[in-house]
Design a protein around this motif. Sequence first.
Motif, mmCIF file in Angstrom:
data_model
loop_
_atom_site.group_PDB
_atom_site.id
_atom_site.type_symbol
_atom_site.label_atom_id
_atom_site.label_comp_id
_atom_site.label_asym_id
_atom_site.label_seq_id
_atom_site.Cartn_x
_atom_site.Cartn_y
_atom_site.Cartn_z
ATOM 1 N N LEU A 270 0.871 -1.179 0.000
ATOM 2 C CA LEU A 270 0.000 0.000 0.000
ATOM 3 C C LEU A 270 0.905 1.226 0.000
ATOM 4 O O LEU A 270 1.760 1.369 0.880
ATOM 5 N N ALA B 45 2.434 4.696 -8.121
ATOM 6 C CA ALA B 45 1.549 3.546 -8.343
ATOM 7 C C ALA B 45 1.253 3.387 -9.839
ATOM 8 O O ALA B 45 1.221 2.271 -10.373
ATOM 9 N N ASN C 224 -2.333 -4.531 -9.122
ATOM 10 C CA ASN C 224 -3.116 -3.535 -8.408
ATOM 11 C C ASN C 224 -2.275 -2.941 -7.282
ATOM 12 O O ASN C 224 -1.857 -3.652 -6.378
ATOM 13 N N TYR C 225 -1.999 -1.653 -7.392
ATOM 14 C CA TYR C 225 -1.190 -0.995 -6.368
ATOM 15 C C TYR C 225 -2.005 0.109 -5.717
ATOM 16 O O TYR C 225 -2.033 1.241 -6.201
ATOM 17 N N PRO C 226 -2.700 -0.216 -4.638
ATOM 18 C CA PRO C 226 -3.574 0.792 -4.019
ATOM 19 C C PRO C 226 -2.773 1.957 -3.429
ATOM 20 O O PRO C 226 -1.614 1.798 -3.025
ATOM 21 N N VAL C 227 -3.428 3.112 -3.416
ATOM 22 C CA VAL C 227 -2.816 4.341 -2.906
ATOM 23 C C VAL C 227 -3.695 4.899 -1.799
ATOM 24 O O VAL C 227 -4.921 4.915 -1.916
ATOM 25 N N GLY C 228 -3.078 5.335 -0.720
ATOM 26 C CA GLY C 228 -3.809 5.959 0.364
ATOM 27 C C GLY C 228 -3.183 7.297 0.714
ATOM 28 O O GLY C 228 -2.202 7.735 0.097
ATOM 29 N N THR D 292 -3.370 -1.931 -16.844
ATOM 30 C CA THR D 292 -3.964 -1.889 -15.520
ATOM 31 C C THR D 292 -3.883 -0.478 -14.940
ATOM 32 O O THR D 292 -2.809 0.083 -14.830
ATOM 33 N N ALA D 293 -5.018 0.038 -14.586
ATOM 34 C CA ALA D 293 -5.010 1.323 -13.887
ATOM 35 C C ALA D 293 -4.641 1.059 -12.440
ATOM 36 O O ALA D 293 -4.957 0.014 -11.895
ATOM 37 N N PRO D 294 -3.945 1.981 -11.824
ATOM 38 C CA PRO D 294 -3.571 1.767 -10.430
ATOM 39 C C PRO D 294 -4.812 1.745 -9.542
ATOM 40 O O PRO D 294 -5.757 2.473 -9.771
ATOM 41 N N GLY D 295 -4.795 0.909 -8.553
ATOM 42 C CA GLY D 295 -5.922 0.847 -7.633
ATOM 43 C C GLY D 295 -5.937 2.058 -6.737
ATOM 44 O O GLY D 295 -4.929 2.722 -6.545
ATOM 45 N N SER D 296 -7.092 2.329 -6.211
ATOM 46 C CA SER D 296 -7.188 3.444 -5.289
ATOM 47 C C SER D 296 -8.072 3.019 -4.140
ATOM 48 O O SER D 296 -8.989 2.227 -4.303
ATOM 49 N N VAL D 297 -7.770 3.529 -2.980
ATOM 50 C CA VAL D 297 -8.479 3.090 -1.792
ATOM 51 C C VAL D 297 -9.914 3.546 -1.804
ATOM 52 O O VAL D 297 -10.843 2.765 -1.733
ATOM 53 N N GLY D 298 -10.111 4.832 -1.940
ATOM 54 C CA GLY D 298 -11.470 5.345 -1.985
ATOM 55 C C GLY D 298 -12.011 5.207 -3.398
ATOM 56 O O GLY D 298 -11.362 4.646 -4.269
ATOM 57 N N LEU E 78 -9.343 9.162 -4.946
ATOM 58 C CA LEU E 78 -8.701 10.058 -3.986
ATOM 59 C C LEU E 78 -8.995 11.488 -4.396
ATOM 60 O O LEU E 78 -8.858 11.842 -5.554
#
Lengths: 219, 353
Positions: A75, A91, A101-105, B12-18, B21
């Motif tokens: 993450l 990411a 999948n590289y989630p960003v916070g 692949t698009a990068p994942g996002s938490v919300g 963002l």
Amino acid sequence: MSSEHVAHHSRAAGVDQGRASTAASDVSGSARDAGRSSRKPDSRTAVILSDADIRRTIDRIAHQILESIGDRPALLVGIPRRGVPLARRLAARMAQFSPGNYPVGALDITLYRDDLRGRPPRALAETDLPQTGVDGLVVVLVDDVLYSGRTIRAAMDALRDHGRPAAIRLAVLVDRGHRQLPIRADYVGKNIPTAFDDDVAVHLTEIDGFDAVTVERAA
Amino acid sequence: MTSLATGTGPATAPGSVGAALETVSAATNDGYADLPRHLLAASDLSREAAIAVLDTAERIDQAIAGREVRKLPTLRGRTVVNLFYEDSTRTRISFELAAKRLSADVINFSAKGSSVSKGESLKDTALTLQAMGADAVVIRHSASGAPHRLAGWVAGTVINAGDGTHEHPTQALLDAFTLRRHLLGGAVRDRVGNGLDARHVVIVGDILHSRVARSNVTLLHALGARVTLVAPPTLLPVGVDEWPCSVSYDLDAALAGADAAMMLRVQKERMDGAFFPTAREYTRGYGLDLRRRALIAPHGIVMHPGPMNRGMEIAPAVADGEGSVVTEQVANGVTVRMAVLYLLVSGEGADRV
């Protein structure tokens, strides 16, 4: 990791000047700000990284992160303000180099700062971490400038309240030295030797409209 | 965003938490510099300062959402005194929880069973607290203006938790926070930096004795909302025509298309003056039943500061029905009070007016 430039000017006040100088509204009325306005803007300001340099640097760090995290779930956590767009860029590049999948916070550390006392109230920034928590993840903290290390310490304190990551790593675009805590970065874009009262400014398109890293030397 | 356009991979698009963002936009709201030293009345807050408090509450909510440890270290080593001269379990608990979630030490001082019942004056109590080093005093008092006097005697921050029939500013802030959440959109970025412009809020009931109504009219007006007060003529204060709101005796007409109905408690303990003939008559004219609930806009919400008199000012089916945010108001109260404590107490001693 920068070892070529050891901090000789540790400051008792312990203010994280790196953040102060990159966030315009962060600290008002400091002596440094007052001094800056009387300086000639062009004579002491040097561009350390151009937009192309920043692009290459982010690509390199993206590769380094991919190499070190391997198959483990990761993450990227940006520290507002400029750590957040940096984390998103990293990411995006990681996804290009190694589809996945590289989630960003985002993690605001203001409520964990050690210098809130005796200052005007600060605006809080965005926090956005997975609802599922950070347990077991390799968390890569991302910030623009590493300076005193106090911001990173605060970020680690905050992360601890969110759960128990498998590991915490640190990626920064610029390491300018002058650490006040035993903290180092795992991924460094560029080491920039500075005097403690130099002003390092990171500009990012998402916030500032253009990409550049500049250093304004103290008088 | 340009960065993502240049950086997004083809596969692949990068994942996002919300969901997405939010753009970290510049926090240029100067309301933070405009915050008062003490929070004594809703009028202490400019529009910008009120928005700063609401935005801070949103951020605090984000910061502790879904966490195991719902505590922040921000006020470690600070002392917050809850000085309650009037019974109010709900408000006191809300302030206590807010201070504890910010790691402050909390001392509860209630008039009953304390030196106050032995005849100690407010000023002597204040000086005692001062000597003990209180960084903030949260005061509830039956006398309007007591918090204002206290602010002149202590060095710490004074926060008004309700004084007589005068003001209850943190209630108004939590109501505004709740309204903003429901009326401005589901994402934090839709709300941060914004007021309640052109929204219509109807406040119904005992305006005369209600510090909640008084503070709400001031704050909602500052935030750009339109407020209509509805009450029997006997329960309207003298001079209400000079408040920044409209006044009506016709609840049905006022509710038509409104964004929110805020029902006030009929304060039986203050009803010694026979303000209306019977409870049933009050309910018929000013109670919110299902028929009247249907007059509010489809997205509209029903609010009540609590504790409710079910069957009197609000029908049980409405209180428990769709669009009722009464329990949410309680939860939001803690968050908003954390924001107030953080903004006014954490930088205590800062050079501001």
